[in-house]
Enzyme design. Structure first.
Site, PDB file in Angstrom:
ATOM      1  N   LYS A 189       0.812  -1.224   0.000  1.00 17.72           N
ATOM      2  CA  LYS A 189       0.000   0.000   0.000  1.00 17.72           C
ATOM      3  C   LYS A 189       0.843   1.271   0.000  1.00 17.72           C
ATOM      4  O   LYS A 189       2.025   1.258   0.331  1.00 17.72           O
ATOM      5  CB  LYS A 189      -0.981  -0.040   1.174  1.00 17.72           C
ATOM      6  CG  LYS A 189      -2.109  -1.027   0.854  1.00 17.72           C
ATOM      7  CD  LYS A 189      -3.371  -0.804   1.590  1.00 17.72           C
ATOM      8  CE  LYS A 189      -4.441  -1.737   0.995  1.00 17.72           C
ATOM      9  NZ  LYS A 189      -5.484  -2.063   1.948  1.00 17.72           N
ATOM     10  N   ARG A 205      -3.902 -10.011   4.698  1.00 15.02           N
ATOM     11  CA  ARG A 205      -4.315 -10.050   3.287  1.00 15.02           C
ATOM     12  C   ARG A 205      -3.125  -9.562   2.466  1.00 15.02           C
ATOM     13  O   ARG A 205      -2.752  -8.390   2.560  1.00 15.02           O
ATOM     14  CB  ARG A 205      -5.532  -9.140   3.080  1.00 15.02           C
ATOM     15  CG  ARG A 205      -6.078  -9.135   1.661  1.00 15.02           C
ATOM     16  CD  ARG A 205      -7.244  -8.159   1.550  1.00 15.02           C
ATOM     17  NE  ARG A 205      -7.827  -8.166   0.223  1.00 15.02           N
ATOM     18  CZ  ARG A 205      -7.332  -7.478  -0.818  1.00 15.02           C
ATOM     19  NH1 ARG A 205      -6.265  -6.731  -0.673  1.00 15.02           N
ATOM     20  NH2 ARG A 205      -7.926  -7.546  -1.991  1.00 15.02           N
TER      21      ARG A 205
HETATM   22  N1  HH2 Z   1      -7.518  -3.650   0.314  1.00 18.67           N
HETATM   23  C1  HH2 Z   1      -7.808  -3.699  -0.991  1.00 18.67           C
HETATM   24  C2  HH2 Z   1      -8.933  -4.385  -1.445  1.00 18.67           C
HETATM   25  N2  HH2 Z   1      -9.726  -5.060  -0.593  1.00 18.67           N
HETATM   26  N3  HH2 Z   1     -10.222  -5.763   1.607  1.00 18.67           N
HETATM   27  C3  HH2 Z   1      -9.954  -5.767   2.914  1.00 18.67           C
HETATM   28  N4  HH2 Z   1     -10.714  -6.445   3.794  1.00 18.67           N
HETATM   29  N5  HH2 Z   1      -8.887  -5.067   3.427  1.00 18.67           N
HETATM   30  C4  HH2 Z   1      -8.045  -4.353   2.615  1.00 18.67           C
HETATM   31  O1  HH2 Z   1      -7.086  -3.732   3.128  1.00 18.67           O
HETATM   32  C5  HH2 Z   1      -8.305  -4.342   1.207  1.00 18.67           C
HETATM   33  C6  HH2 Z   1      -9.432  -5.064   0.729  1.00 18.67           C
HETATM   34  C7  HH2 Z   1      -6.932  -2.978  -1.971  1.00 18.67           C
HETATM   35  O2  HH2 Z   1      -5.935  -3.812  -2.462  1.00 18.67           O
HETATM   36  P1  HH2 Z   1      -5.963  -4.624  -3.860  1.00 18.67           P
HETATM   37  O3  HH2 Z   1      -6.979  -5.695  -3.834  1.00 18.67           O
HETATM   38  O4  HH2 Z   1      -4.592  -5.088  -4.170  1.00 18.67           O
HETATM   39  O5  HH2 Z   1      -6.301  -3.544  -4.943  1.00 18.67           O
HETATM   40  P2  HH2 Z   1      -7.616  -3.141  -5.719  1.00 18.67           P
HETATM   41  O6  HH2 Z   1      -8.652  -2.751  -4.758  1.00 18.67           O
HETATM   42  O7  HH2 Z   1      -7.177  -1.992  -6.573  1.00 18.67           O
HETATM   43  O8  HH2 Z   1      -8.045  -4.330  -6.494  1.00 18.67           O
END
Ligand code: HH2
Length: 288
Positions: A224, A258
């Site tokens: 992040k 995660r």
């Molecule tokens: N962060 C992201 C997406 N979903 N869900 C939970 N519970 N906690 C988090 O910190 C979280 C989440 C963002 O990361 P990523 O999936 O890599 O990116 P994107 O939302 O752009 O797909």
């Protein structure tokens, strides 16, 4: 209050005596860290298989990017992205979580075998709490200030830890009132969702206050932007910072990480478990 010893996700019961690794499977063209890389179902399924081999305890499939500035995706498109992937990975032996805010996607994902709903809106969408209650699935309730399109414009709190804690406590209570037992519920401070780097660091320091809610805490710090701000590194150079942040989160009470980088996280957690005296599966440390 101490968290239940077991997390119940559909047909799975995961012991919480050691930290769990949730591997991220994004099926989006625009995710912030791996956008486009695993966009096709086949590539996403192969990626999920690799994450399980590396030691993922559960998999989180998302078809809608939530990065700052991202726009919503229609339910039909989200379903087209995630359902074939869920169907392709439910047999891998680990619970599959669906990262969605839409009740229709929650229901279809559970019907396809998903055992958990990961909702960045913490089931605030009308119909979402009922969709989870009617299934045997578990749920991750995440805190977010605002919405992805605008959330990083001007995040503001008087006391970020107590405000996030109060929100999550209310959502856990709402779940219980709707018939979702506590041993199906996980909470998450939502690092980067309507928070500055200072807010994220305050939440990391304050994780023990969230752990005291009596349900397992999930931390999503992997790659992040706060880690980019601290280290000056681009997204694909944040592995060491991500692993460090994950360990610090577990030391402060997180039970689920995660992450995008499962193998490195697993090794780091093995060292932490060994130091904390948690037996390592199949390894006898008393032998020289
Ligand atoms: N962060 C992201 C997406 N979903 N869900 C939970 N519970 N906690 C988090 O910190 C979280 C989440 C963002 O990361 P990523 O999936 O890599 O990116 P994107 O939302 O752009 O797909």
């Amino acid at each position: 209050m101490t968290a239940p010893a077991t997390l119940r996700l559909g047909r799975f019961a995961l012991p919480l005596d050691r930290p769990l690794i949730m591997g991220v499977v994004n099926v989006t063209p625009d995710s912030f860290s791996d956008g486009g890389q695993f966009f096709g179902a086949e590539a996403a399924i192969a990626h999920a298989q690799a994450l399980v081999r590396e030691g993922a305890d559960l998999l989180d499939v998302g078809g809608e990017s939530t990065r700052p500035g991202s726009l919503p995706v229609a339910a039909a498109e989200e379903l087209r992205r995630v359902i074939p992937v869920i169907e392709g990975i439910v047999g891998l032996g680990v619970p599959v979580s669906v990262d969605t805010t839409k009740p229709s996607v929650m229901r279809a994902a559970v019907a396809s075998g998903a055992a958990m709903v990961n909702d960045i809106l913490a089931l605030r969408t009308p119909g979402a709490i009922e969709a989870v209650a009617a299934s045997g699935a578990g749920v991750c309730l995440m805190h977010m200030q605002g919405e992805p399109r605008t959330m990083q414009a001007n995040p503001s709190y008087d006391d970020v830890v107590s405000e996030v804690r109060a929100f999550l406590a209310a959502q856990v209570a709402a779940c219980e009132a709707a018939g979702i037992a506590r041993d199906r519920v996980v909470v998450d401070p939502g690092f980067g969702f309507g928070k500055t780097a200072e807010h994220n660091l305050a939440l990391l320091r304050g994780l023990p206050a969230l752990a005291s809610l009596g349900v397992p805490v999930l931390a999503g710090l992997s790659r992040k932007s706060t880690l980019g701000q601290i280290t000056g590194r681009a997204i694909d150079e944040r592995l060491a910072a991500s692993v460090a942040a994950g360990l610090l989160a577990v030391e402060r009470g997180a039970r689920i990480l995660r992450v995008h980088d499962v193998a490195a996280t697993r090794d780091a957690l093995a060292v932490l478990n060994a130091v904390q005296g948690i037996p390592l599966r199949g390894i006898d440390l008393a032998r020289s």
